[in-house]
Design an enzyme around this catalytic site. Sequence first.
Site, PDB file in Angstrom:
ATOM      1  N   PHE B 116       0.906  -1.477   0.013  1.00  0.00           N
ATOM      2  CA  PHE B 116       0.033   0.011   0.130  1.00  0.00           C
ATOM      3  C   PHE B 116       0.829   1.277  -0.210  1.00  0.00           C
ATOM      4  O   PHE B 116       2.077   1.329   0.360  1.00  0.00           O
ATOM      5  CB  PHE B 116      -1.110  -0.103   1.215  1.00  0.00           C
ATOM      6  CG  PHE B 116      -2.586   0.015   0.958  1.00  0.00           C
ATOM      7  CD1 PHE B 116      -2.965  -0.642   0.386  1.00  0.00           C
ATOM      8  CD2 PHE B 116      -3.042   1.350   1.174  1.00  0.00           C
ATOM      9  CE1 PHE B 116      -4.422  -0.824  -0.124  1.00  0.00           C
ATOM     10  CE2 PHE B 116      -4.553   1.469   0.588  1.00  0.00           C
ATOM     11  CZ  PHE B 116      -4.970   0.564   0.130  1.00  0.00           C
ATOM     12  N   GLN B 230      -7.134  14.936   3.475  1.00  0.00           N
ATOM     13  CA  GLN B 230      -6.522  14.284   2.605  1.00  0.00           C
ATOM     14  C   GLN B 230      -7.168  14.253   1.110  1.00  0.00           C
ATOM     15  O   GLN B 230      -8.430  14.098   1.075  1.00  0.00           O
ATOM     16  CB  GLN B 230      -6.564  12.854   2.976  1.00  0.00           C
ATOM     17  CG  GLN B 230      -5.953  11.942   1.991  1.00  0.00           C
ATOM     18  CD  GLN B 230      -5.272  10.808   2.502  1.00  0.00           C
ATOM     19  OE1 GLN B 230      -6.322   9.886   3.003  1.00  0.00           O
ATOM     20  NE2 GLN B 230      -4.052  10.582   2.871  1.00  0.00           N
ATOM     21  N   HIS B 232      -7.371  12.162  -2.282  1.00  0.00           N
ATOM     22  CA  HIS B 232      -6.979  10.831  -2.672  1.00  0.00           C
ATOM     23  C   HIS B 232      -6.506  11.003  -4.253  1.00  0.00           C
ATOM     24  O   HIS B 232      -7.412  11.758  -4.750  1.00  0.00           O
ATOM     25  CB  HIS B 232      -7.969   9.846  -2.608  1.00  0.00           C
ATOM     26  CG  HIS B 232      -7.796   8.336  -2.651  1.00  0.00           C
ATOM     27  ND1 HIS B 232      -7.283   8.142  -3.952  1.00  0.00           N
ATOM     28  CD2 HIS B 232      -7.433   7.483  -1.767  1.00  0.00           C
ATOM     29  CE1 HIS B 232      -6.864   6.729  -3.905  1.00  0.00           C
ATOM     30  NE2 HIS B 232      -6.959   6.385  -2.555  1.00  0.00           N
ATOM     31  N   LEU B 242     -14.146   6.428  -5.385  1.00  0.00           N
ATOM     32  CA  LEU B 242     -12.870   6.084  -5.192  1.00  0.00           C
ATOM     33  C   LEU B 242     -12.405   4.747  -6.079  1.00  0.00           C
ATOM     34  O   LEU B 242     -12.965   3.818  -6.260  1.00  0.00           O
ATOM     35  CB  LEU B 242     -12.629   5.669  -3.580  1.00  0.00           C
ATOM     36  CG  LEU B 242     -11.273   5.102  -3.591  1.00  0.00           C
ATOM     37  CD1 LEU B 242     -10.221   6.659  -3.462  1.00  0.00           C
ATOM     38  CD2 LEU B 242     -11.041   4.286  -2.300  1.00  0.00           C
ATOM     39  N   GLU B 245      -6.280   2.613  -3.751  1.00  0.00           N
ATOM     40  CA  GLU B 245      -4.702   2.685  -3.798  1.00  0.00           C
ATOM     41  C   GLU B 245      -4.518   1.170  -4.162  1.00  0.00           C
ATOM     42  O   GLU B 245      -3.292   1.010  -4.653  1.00  0.00           O
ATOM     43  CB  GLU B 245      -4.396   3.077  -2.563  1.00  0.00           C
ATOM     44  CG  GLU B 245      -2.942   3.377  -2.471  1.00  0.00           C
ATOM     45  CD  GLU B 245      -2.557   4.344  -1.322  1.00  0.00           C
ATOM     46  OE1 GLU B 245      -3.095   5.500  -1.564  1.00  0.00           O
ATOM     47  OE2 GLU B 245      -1.950   3.922  -0.360  1.00  0.00           O
ATOM     48  N   ARG B 285      -0.090   9.891  -0.374  1.00  0.00           N
ATOM     49  CA  ARG B 285      -1.426  10.484  -1.443  1.00  0.00           C
ATOM     50  C   ARG B 285      -0.880  11.989  -1.241  1.00  0.00           C
ATOM     51  O   ARG B 285      -1.308  12.716  -2.461  1.00  0.00           O
ATOM     52  CB  ARG B 285      -2.598  10.093  -0.398  1.00  0.00           C
ATOM     53  CG  ARG B 285      -3.041   8.606  -0.628  1.00  0.00           C
ATOM     54  CD  ARG B 285      -4.296   8.503   0.259  1.00  0.00           C
ATOM     55  NE  ARG B 285      -4.342   7.035   0.169  1.00  0.00           N
ATOM     56  CZ  ARG B 285      -5.408   6.450   0.651  1.00  0.00           C
ATOM     57  NH1 ARG B 285      -6.311   6.868   1.585  1.00  0.00           N
ATOM     58  NH2 ARG B 285      -5.658   5.063   0.804  1.00  0.00           N
ATOM     59  N   HIS B 353     -10.747  12.960   0.659  1.00  0.00           N
ATOM     60  CA  HIS B 353     -11.172  11.747   0.882  1.00  0.00           C
ATOM     61  C   HIS B 353     -11.163  11.548   2.400  1.00  0.00           C
ATOM     62  O   HIS B 353     -11.913  10.746   2.684  1.00  0.00           O
ATOM     63  CB  HIS B 353      -9.930  10.818   0.321  1.00  0.00           C
ATOM     64  CG  HIS B 353      -9.991   9.348   0.749  1.00  0.00           C
ATOM     65  ND1 HIS B 353     -11.004   8.623   0.035  1.00  0.00           N
ATOM     66  CD2 HIS B 353      -9.169   8.672   1.189  1.00  0.00           C
ATOM     67  CE1 HIS B 353     -10.892   7.248   0.519  1.00  0.00           C
ATOM     68  NE2 HIS B 353      -9.622   7.275   1.084  1.00  0.00           N
ATOM     69  N   ARG B 388      -2.488  11.073   6.360  1.00  0.00           N
ATOM     70  CA  ARG B 388      -2.624   9.629   6.632  1.00  0.00           C
ATOM     71  C   ARG B 388      -2.231   8.582   5.664  1.00  0.00           C
ATOM     72  O   ARG B 388      -2.393   8.849   4.507  1.00  0.00           O
ATOM     73  CB  ARG B 388      -4.105   9.191   6.981  1.00  0.00           C
ATOM     74  CG  ARG B 388      -4.720   7.835   7.038  1.00  0.00           C
ATOM     75  CD  ARG B 388      -6.021   7.558   7.055  1.00  0.00           C
ATOM     76  NE  ARG B 388      -6.705   7.775   5.941  1.00  0.00           N
ATOM     77  CZ  ARG B 388      -7.353   6.771   5.240  1.00  0.00           C
ATOM     78  NH1 ARG B 388      -7.196   5.628   5.466  1.00  0.00           N
ATOM     79  NH2 ARG B 388      -7.807   6.842   4.186  1.00  0.00           N
TER      80      ARG B 388
END
Lengths: 126, 580, 247, 118
Positions: B116, B230, B232, B242, B245, B285, B353, B388
């Site tokens: 990730f 955040q 994304h 979305l 990721e 991100r 996000h 994050r």
Amino acid sequence: MSLYQRPIPTFWWLERRSYLLFVLRELSSVFVAWFVVYLLLLINAISGGSTEYEQFLDRSGHWWVVAINVIALLFVLLHTVTWFGLAPKAMVIQLRGRRVPAAQVVVGHYLLWVVLSAVVAWVVLR
Amino acid sequence: MTAFHDVLVIGGGGAGLRAAIAVAETNPRLKVAIVSKVYPMRSHTVSAEGGAAGVAAADDSLDEHAYDTVSGSDWLCDQDAVEAFVAEAPRELLRLEHWGCPWSRQPDGHTAVRAFGGMKKKRTWFAADRTGFHMLHTLFQTALSFPDVVRYDEWYVTKLLVDDGRAYGVVAIEVATGRIETITASAVIVCTGGCGRVYPFTTNANIKTGDGMALAYRAGAPLKDMEFVQYHPTGLPFTGILITEAARAEGGWLLNKDGYRYLQDYDLGTPSPTPELRSMELGPRDRLSQAFVHEQEKGRTIDTAYGPIVQLDLRHLGADVIDAKLPFVRELCSKYQNIDPVTELIPVRPVVHYMMGGIHTDIHGATPIEGLYAAGEVACVSINGANRLGSNSLPECLVFGTRAGRAAAVFAGRYGGAVPAAVLADGRDEERRLERDLGRHAEGRERFADIRSEMQTTMETGAGIYRDGDSLAKAADELRELQERFADAGIDDHSRRFNTDLVALLELSFMLDVAESIIACALQRQESRGAHQRTDYPARDDERYLAHSLIHRGPDGLGVVKYLPVTITRWPPGERVYGR
Amino acid sequence: MADEITLEVARYRPDQDTEPVFESYQVPLRPHWAVLDGLTYIKDHLDGTLSFRWSCRMGICGSCGMTVNGDPQLSCATFLTDYAPGPVRVEPLRNFPVVRDLVVDIDDFMDKLPKVKPWLIRAVDSPVEEGDYLQTPDELDAYQQFSMCINCMLCYSACPVYALEPQFIGPAAIALAQRYNLDSRDDGAAERREVLESPEGIWACTFVGECSAVCPKDVDPAGAIQRYKLTAATQTLKDFLLPRGAR
Amino acid sequence: MSTRRSPEPVLWLLFSAGGMVAALMVPVLLFLFGLAFPLGWISPPDHAHLLAVLRNPITRLILFGLSALALFHWAHRFRFTLYEGLQLKRFSVPIVLLCYGGAVAGTIIAGYLLAFVV
Ligand SMILES: Cc1cc2nc3c(=O)[nH]c(=O)nc-3n(C[C@H](O)[C@H](O)[C@H](O)COP(=O)(O)OP(=O)(O)OC[C@H]3O[C@@H](n4cnc5c(N)ncnc54)[C@H](O)[C@@H]3O)c2cc1C
Ligand code: SF4
Ligand code: F3S
Ligand code: FES
């Protein structure tokens, strides 16, 4: 709390094509039962000797008997097709730890059907 | 009528359900209730796709997870919280496994992990690309096995009842009937999730309106690090849906208009055919979303009816990998974009996000208000700091949901009982206020939906991926004006039964407060860090801002921002390095 | 393409209507617009009194089930352009009491769900410290499909048996019971048996199959039920034929 | 734990078995004896041959099984069709008697014919 509950129409199965098909599928059972009656009459006639058998053949040529049988055959075919289509849903066949795909189960049923029909026809017509 | 429960959990998402179960486990004698504005299994946790991080592999270590999280946060997180988090995450994920969560598996039967963004090792547990869905349903169904957990489904909380620095319950509307009720409790845990809907273009569900943040803020609790929003990097252009990721973790590439993997131009490493951890598409991100803006400025994005886009290329992964690991991505692309990622490029652009900030809590989920706890996206513990890392949020819901649940159970067990008369009076006041709102007719022809969309535009232009003093000051003014206009806005629907008009109006009032707090914090922080990028202060400034912003609501409704130093245990601030 | 489409929306406001009435609204017809986008357009711009549920707008939360042109659908995953030139009829899900406009009461399902014990039941719980319960990808595969249910209620809305016999536990709840029965980590099949084999359980289903036809997540509840019928019937035969110890 | 004793599993097994044999065997038989012979598409087999076939114990067993199972298939399906298609669930007692009673009667007749008359 007053909630609105939609009444169910008597002929609810006319509301969607799929429901109608379902009811027709279920009604096929009536023609399956009719076939059993017809079969028992035939057996009775054959047992009664060749005259009775001839009479049975005559009666079975009446237009209304033929008509019923035509409809019955259509329904029975509907039964066969829907039955085979749905069979893999209930049966999960495992071969070497892997689930046999539904399509193969269906094809298997049709193969069996062809073979059995051929055997029956052969026995009757031999 | 007033109902009483020992512990009242607001929110039935991942954090809320986990907290409620933790209360029941800690002290089975306590009566715990969950109030949620939607049926728990509709909570936004259901949309999470990619996975949940927790050290599992033999080559991985807690320290590495902690370091990735700390550096990912641009050193703004509290390292004691991060250490607790990484230590407890694997256990929580296993607990979920024992409750039946259908985690994806390795051939030997152990749970599998995937790569990730921003993570140096493979440590993200996943259930295909429907991780949040499976986690939420597992938690919900497990909660059903605790018959003593009472639920108020589709009840909308409008106010936290606080007296003399201690929380005593809430006022809520039963949406189906319009009944307004005061529900009291010895301890309250806020698990209401984030506030993406403050922005126009977001991955967040319709219910993510920051209610809990505003509830706590209005009740006197400070909000922390609100300026860190955040983006994304990969949302579908019209809907904002979305594309996880995990699509990049499995090997997807980001291409600009010329088919070029543009991330190599932004200090994120050099392209390689297979995914490399903490590099290129697997960077964090904030950096990826910022790179998009620069590409756009250079004219290397593609213009569409729904704004500029770049393209996510999964074609080289092949149908088998996509169907096994990313089936939901394929489903979403075909439904909402009419394309098949096996043969076509996915148009994507950055999309709001996640809220790093939230209600200020300690590492037990306790807020400065006695008896008031918070966990999940609504809270800021903080492990996320300025940015994050993907897949840290779901385990955060579990770890800190559990911690808050335990702490609340202990608190409620110790201080049971009596609710001061002032609280009940407060409750009745709120009930009267809601009655007034219900009868609220617009002065003039103001539609509150218009105020909402103006607020969203203001936030996007004022506090987007890049912001500066001017854009923020302007946004602050506009929000003040919208607050005034909101006072005159009315609703069309004055009936009680399932009045979603009233709910949306209340949500907007919460969102306006949250929006103001974001802008106020962003205005004060004169540096660039993680998701907070100020073009007028482009550098990180550890001298002045290695600190959390804490915003309190002043008597005039305006926020007052103060700073609280971050806790550093083992990782002194350093440079964030990716791809090297 | 015309730039507008008509939505005929069923309205039921208990304080003024005794039964639903249709109201027509013109909404923009744009590519990518779902029926749900049309409804939010109405709510935001034309008539704030229209009530409906929605949240994720990506087909996963299960809130937005409605009857669109007679079929049960997720309104966030049903697109206006597919119905052009319209009009599009939007009604609440069938077979559920209507609370208001497009909102139905699903408490019946919420009450039934816990009855089938949709959670993992272990003969022996091992502590988390001992690590994960092993499960191979094939074992996962055995129940995964049934774990995909988003509780959207489209199947209940399509099932005529549920319409006629509201006590019927219904497709999704049975599928979820099967999701656990078929999970290699679960030992709870015996505990779920009584409810599933009751007359309101599997035996009420006549295999109409519409539940599976409308399911947006390919859960195949019809299959789950038929499979359980086979399991239950064989089990009954075994109980009957075999002496106690040999089962 | 005791499971409530209900006849449904047995009835369902009979229904399913009946559905399967009906699907496999009825079309060909009905086609031959209901259409092909009466309409003269195929000349009917002579009496002696059929009697010989019928006297074979295997044939008798198969025909008995086919008749009985097919009747139970009908009984079960028809019962639910009446319940749902016509919403007659409130008359379930007479319906059950009619359907399964009919199937039992038919089975007895078939058994009698095949065991004693043939
Ligand atoms: C599309 C998407 C994908 C994501 N993917 C990942 C991922 O792969 N990995 C990861 O770690 N994180 C991911 N995240 C982030 C993560 O999903 C969320 O942060 C997390 O699920 C939040 O959970 P929660 O329990 O805090 O809140 P939610 O699940 O949002 O629940 C909030 C609850 O509060 C209730 N509530 C709110 N307001 C009120 C009120 N006023 N009255 C009563 N009840 C109220 C709601 O009904 C709901 O039950 C993703 C987020 C999005 C948007
Ligand atoms: S089985 Fe399918 S249709 Fe039924 S509730 Fe679940 S997801 Fe919806
Ligand atoms: S539609 Fe209904 S009757 Fe059975 S197969 Fe599905 S539950
Ligand atoms: S809005 Fe969530 S499924 Fe449609």
